[in-house]
Motif scaffolding. Structure first.
Motif, PDB file in Angstrom:
ATOM      1  N   LYS A 168       0.847  -1.196   0.000  1.00 20.98           N
ATOM      2  CA  LYS A 168       0.000   0.000   0.000  1.00 20.98           C
ATOM      3  C   LYS A 168       0.879   1.242   0.000  1.00 20.98           C
ATOM      4  O   LYS A 168       1.939   1.270   0.628  1.00 20.98           O
ATOM      5  N   ARG A 169       0.423   2.268  -0.695  1.00 14.59           N
ATOM      6  CA  ARG A 169       1.153   3.537  -0.759  1.00 14.59           C
ATOM      7  C   ARG A 169       0.242   4.684  -0.320  1.00 14.59           C
ATOM      8  O   ARG A 169      -0.965   4.633  -0.515  1.00 14.59           O
ATOM      9  N   ASP A 170       0.861   5.718   0.223  1.00 15.00           N
ATOM     10  CA  ASP A 170       0.096   6.898   0.622  1.00 15.00           C
ATOM     11  C   ASP A 170      -0.015   7.864  -0.562  1.00 15.00           C
ATOM     12  O   ASP A 170       0.433   7.556  -1.672  1.00 15.00           O
ATOM     13  N   LYS A 171      -0.571   9.018  -0.325  1.00 17.71           N
ATOM     14  CA  LYS A 171      -0.781   9.989  -1.408  1.00 17.71           C
ATOM     15  C   LYS A 171       0.529  10.519  -1.983  1.00 17.71           C
ATOM     16  O   LYS A 171       0.551  11.055  -3.083  1.00 17.71           O
TER      17      LYS A 171
ATOM     18  N   CYS B 112       3.120   2.546   2.892  1.00 22.07           N
ATOM     19  CA  CYS B 112       2.501   2.801   4.194  1.00 22.07           C
ATOM     20  C   CYS B 112       1.860   1.549   4.782  1.00 22.07           C
ATOM     21  O   CYS B 112       1.357   1.582   5.905  1.00 22.07           O
TER      22      CYS B 112
ATOM     23  N   ASN C 118      -0.557   7.319  10.004  1.00 24.54           N
ATOM     24  CA  ASN C 118       0.312   8.472   9.783  1.00 24.54           C
ATOM     25  C   ASN C 118       1.741   7.965   9.695  1.00 24.54           C
ATOM     26  O   ASN C 118       2.424   7.830  10.699  1.00 24.54           O
TER      27      ASN C 118
ATOM     28  N   ARG D 179       8.565   4.102   6.387  1.00 26.99           N
ATOM     29  CA  ARG D 179       8.966   3.993   4.981  1.00 26.99           C
ATOM     30  C   ARG D 179      10.213   3.124   4.827  1.00 26.99           C
ATOM     31  O   ARG D 179      10.300   2.308   3.911  1.00 26.99           O
TER      32      ARG D 179
END
Length: 103
Positions: free
Chosen positions: A7-10, A15, A72, A78
């Protein structure tokens, strides 16, 4: 087959992840592919919990399934997840018929 979805954040940083399925490389208890993926995923989750506020990591675990998501993320998250990916990429290259990695 083990399916791994990172999964990746914006900002496109890792993340979280979801690992599901069984490799089927060998019988349960002797499956080195499953053991390797499980060890990386469990260690990543432990690192995420250690280096962030525990209530900032959502996770679920049951037989053949582990999912973790940092609400968060920080630099430590990371790095942990990036290192996990390095190991998973090697396993997926060596055992492509047993591990599917989606980045």
């Amino acid at each position: 087959m083990i399916h791994i979805d990172m999964k990746r954040d914006k900002h496109k940083h890792f993340c979280g992840f979801t690992v599901s399925g069984h490799a089927g490389y060998n019988e349960a208890g002797n499956d080195v592919v499953c053991s390797a993926v499980s060890a990386l995923a469990q260690t990543a989750l432990l690192g995420m919990l250690r280096y962030s506020d525990e209530n900032q990591v959502l996770y679920e675990q049951k037989d053949g399934f582990l999912s973790a998501l940092a609400v968060n993320g920080n630099e430590a998250i990371r790095v942990i997840l990036g290192t996990m990916v390095l190991g998973l990429e090697q396993i997926a290259r060596q055992y492509p018929e047993y591990v599917e990695l989606h980045l």
